[in-house]
Design an enzyme around this catalytic site. Sequence first.
Site, short mmCIF file in Angstrom:
data_model
loop_
_atom_site.label_atom_id
_atom_site.label_comp_id
_atom_site.label_asym_id
_atom_site.label_seq_id
_atom_site.Cartn_x
_atom_site.Cartn_y
_atom_site.Cartn_z
CB SER A 5 -0.96 -0.04 1.20
OG SER A 5 -1.99 0.89 1.06
CG HIS A 28 -5.47 -2.48 -0.13
ND1 HIS A 28 -4.63 -2.30 -1.20
CD2 HIS A 28 -4.99 -1.66 0.85
CE1 HIS A 28 -3.70 -1.41 -0.89
NE2 HIS A 28 -3.90 -1.01 0.36
#
Length: 404
Positions: free
Chosen positions: A241, A382
Amino acid sequence: MFRFIPLHFLLSLHVFGAGLPDPLVMADGTPVTTAALWREKRRPELLEFFTREMYGRSPGKPEKFFSEVFDRDEKALGGKATRIQIAIYPAGKPAPRMDLLVYVPNGARQPVPAILGLNFSGNHAIHPDPGIRLTESWVDEKSSKDHRATDANRGSNASQWPVETILSRGYALATMYREDVCPDHPPYFEGGVQPLFPELQKGDDNFGNIGAWAWALSRSLDVLEKEPLLDSKRVAVFGFSRLGKAALWAGATDDRFAMVISNESGAGGAKLFHRGLGEDIARLNTNFPHWFAKSFRQYMGKDTELPFDQHQVISLIAPRPVYVASAEDDKHSDPEGEFASLQAADPVFELLGSSGLPAGKWPAVNTSTQGGNGYHVRTGRHDVTDFDWRQYLDFADKRLKKGD
């Protein structure tokens, strides 16, 4: 006032593919046809451009930089590993302090390769090992007390860090907490390493968090170079990320990293802005104004018109191998855009003797494509999963263990 790109750059812009700027054309329109021209002219030009217009300027290694080992346990994790904890003081004692946690597999006959990455929740959160020092930095954990780590936080982020698996594959693991480096919460720029360099906050190319995290990864490598159990020339830098954005920039700015792994780094990381999908420049600069240089704000609303894009950042890592990973449900990161970005960097890797990415189209879900570079998109959200790590370790076996 923001400094806009010189007009001659825009007028001479050569594009290829879907309107993307060609990394192998100089700002003045000169084609880059040799490895020497790339190294001596084009790479420095691109590096300066992204430093000035997006990631900001970072300091070098400070004169008072100091580190000390405060823990060395050769029987950690039931005897599987040697645990080393190192306090890093960028400006000397007493503060700020960044703690580097290192696990080295026991029984190796020679120095081992390593994977280095920043973590989201504190070193103590990657594994329930009670010997890991609790961070003294701010934490955003429900089980914390007044944003301070407690024993209840131990191992809370372990699902993203399969420590025993990494060790069993013959790799050391090194990690540092992002908040030890700089605050990722308001008030920004008031703690960590950034106040040490006030001169770097005065301009539009200021020292933001992505740059600071990348800088801390390089300072961690400075320390790992002193550890005889590790082969510091075979260190892969990893990030997930926002920390994947930092890992890519660390790989671009520090050629000591032998390999770069980007796990769903998305906008400002691996994905292309030109596609106009997923998180955009306006959202980055509005929700996370501390991540990038102030100069990057001039491009808000101009994602599809940019005279640059992230494939050029990946190109700066060439010919060292890059692995980019996406997740099918991670729409903010535009999975296909991450793949397209890595693919668009191929010409530079090929010019420098690498085979690049052996894929003509976006691969099937849960299929890893590996050549000089690697890519996969998996099912799910994610996150960092065991599937991701298996692909990274398989790729690293080919690239970091060559000749073992």
